[in-house]
Design an enzyme around this catalytic site. Structure first.
Site, PDB file in Angstrom:
ATOM      1  CG  HIS A   1      -5.794   1.681   5.263  1.00  0.00           C
ATOM      2  ND1 HIS A   1      -5.374   2.646   6.151  1.00  0.00           N
ATOM      3  CD2 HIS A   1      -4.745   0.848   5.085  1.00  0.00           C
ATOM      4  CE1 HIS A   1      -4.106   2.409   6.478  1.00  0.00           C
ATOM      5  NE2 HIS A   1      -3.708   1.311   5.845  1.00  0.00           N
TER       6      HIS A   1
ATOM      7  CE  LYS B   1       0.004   3.381   4.689  1.00  0.00           C
ATOM      8  NZ  LYS B   1      -0.025   3.541   6.140  1.00  0.00           N
TER       9      LYS B   1
ATOM     10  CD  GLU C   1      -3.532  -2.805   7.369  1.00  0.00           C
ATOM     11  OE1 GLU C   1      -2.437  -3.017   6.861  1.00  0.00           O
ATOM     12  OE2 GLU C   1      -4.173  -1.760   7.179  1.00  0.00           O
TER      13      GLU C   1
ATOM     14  CB  SER D   1       5.202  -1.711  12.062  1.00  0.00           C
ATOM     15  OG  SER D   1       4.709  -0.404  12.273  1.00  0.00           O
TER      16      SER D   1
ATOM     17  N   GLY E   1       2.229   2.159  10.750  1.00  0.00           N
ATOM     18  CA  GLY E   1       3.129   3.297  10.589  1.00  0.00           C
ATOM     19  C   GLY E   1       3.808   3.736  11.870  1.00  0.00           C
TER      20      GLY E   1
ATOM     21  CG  ASN F   1      -1.741   1.214   1.387  1.00  0.00           C
ATOM     22  OD1 ASN F   1      -1.837   2.018   0.454  1.00  0.00           O
ATOM     23  ND2 ASN F   1      -2.360   1.378   2.553  1.00  0.00           N
TER      24      ASN F   1
ATOM     25  CD  GLU G   1      -3.033   5.386   6.690  1.00  0.00           C
ATOM     26  OE1 GLU G   1      -3.069   5.428   5.452  1.00  0.00           O
ATOM     27  OE2 GLU G   1      -2.064   4.932   7.339  1.00  0.00           O
TER      28      GLU G   1
END
Ligand code: PEP
Length: 252
Positions: free
Chosen positions: A97, A11, A169, A215, A175, A9, A99
């Site tokens: 996701h 992003k 996730e 991560s 991240g 991904n 985010e």
């Protein structure tokens, strides 16, 4: 047999030239790859056509990072599932996701609509779920993920659910450099598989790939992928570097 998958991904990263350079490097390595891990790249939407061109020539799959929940029409800035499907190489799409949940207000109800539309265009959704740090600290991580899955996926039929990839996730691991312990990932993946088993039966539950994301890097991937219910990874930061991304592929 469940498909092993490593999906990157990207992003909102990379200029066009940088994207081309990264695709060049990944494609070159993929060209001589003889393993059984499916490699998917999910670049920004602007570069999907470029990535699709590589996928025509090399063993590489292409995923979008998002899709509209609407079919077509006056939705400025949106990209429809039909548009994704019209670019031959786009086979997957990330949905849900954290985010997008956090910054764009996506709920599992909206995500359920996106999944339905994607499936109708034969694009495989990579459905992301996972708890926040606060939810884990409160000990409600299992029920959080169970609620997400129920709302976003359980409207699907047995035939449809087989075409889904799930990515667990934990939000606290995305991240942050702090990955889940392999045992924590295994606990959740096993739990998700049991939810699928109760709802859809043994065959479906055992055929769905469940990826871990948060991560993952070349150092920790091996231990995470060694867990019996971890079928691969959704990789953020480390997918921006071809050597790291492919080292994660090779950690299986
Ligand atoms: C992600 O965004 O899906 C992700 C797992 O990111 P990172 O690998 O950077 O934690």
């Amino acid at each position: 047999m469940r498909q092993k998958i490593v999906a990157g991904n990207w992003k909102m990263n990379k200029s066009f030239l940088e994207a081309e350079e990264l695709l060049d490097q990944i494609a070159e390595e993929q060209d001589s790859y003889e393993g059984d891990v499916q490699v998917i790249v999910c670049p920004p939407a602007l570069y999907l056509e470029l990535a699709s061109d590589y996928a025509e020539e090399y063993p590489l799959f292409v995923g979008a990072q998002n899709v509209s929940q609407f079919v077509k029409g006056a939705y400025t800035g949106e990209i429809s599932a039909a548009m994704l499907a019209s670019m031959d190489g786009v086979t997957h799409c990330i949905v849900g996701h954290s985010e997008r949940r956090k910054y764009f207000g996506e709920t599992d109800k909206i995500i359920a609509e996106k999944i339905k539309i994607l499936l109708s265009f034969e694009i495989t959704p990579i459905y992301c779920c996972g708890e926040t740090l606060e939810q884990r600290k409160k000990g409600v991580h299992l029920e959080t993920v169970s609620d997400q899955i129920e709302e976003a996926l359980f409207h699907l039929s047995n035939e449809e659910i087989e075409n889904i990839v799930i990515a667990y996730e934990p939000v606290w691991a995305i991240g942050t450099g702090e990955n889940a312990m392999p045992e924590q990932a295994q606990e959740m993946h096993d739990y998700i598989r049991r939810l699928l088993l109760d709802k859809y039966g043994n065959e479906e539950a055992n055929n769905i790939s469940i990826l871990y994301g948060g991560s993952v890097n070349p150092e920790n991937a091996k231990n995470i992928f060694a867990m019996p219910d971890v079928d691969g990874g959704l990789i953020g930061g480390a997918s921006l570097n071809a050597a790291d991304f492919l080292a994660i592929r090779d950690a299986f």
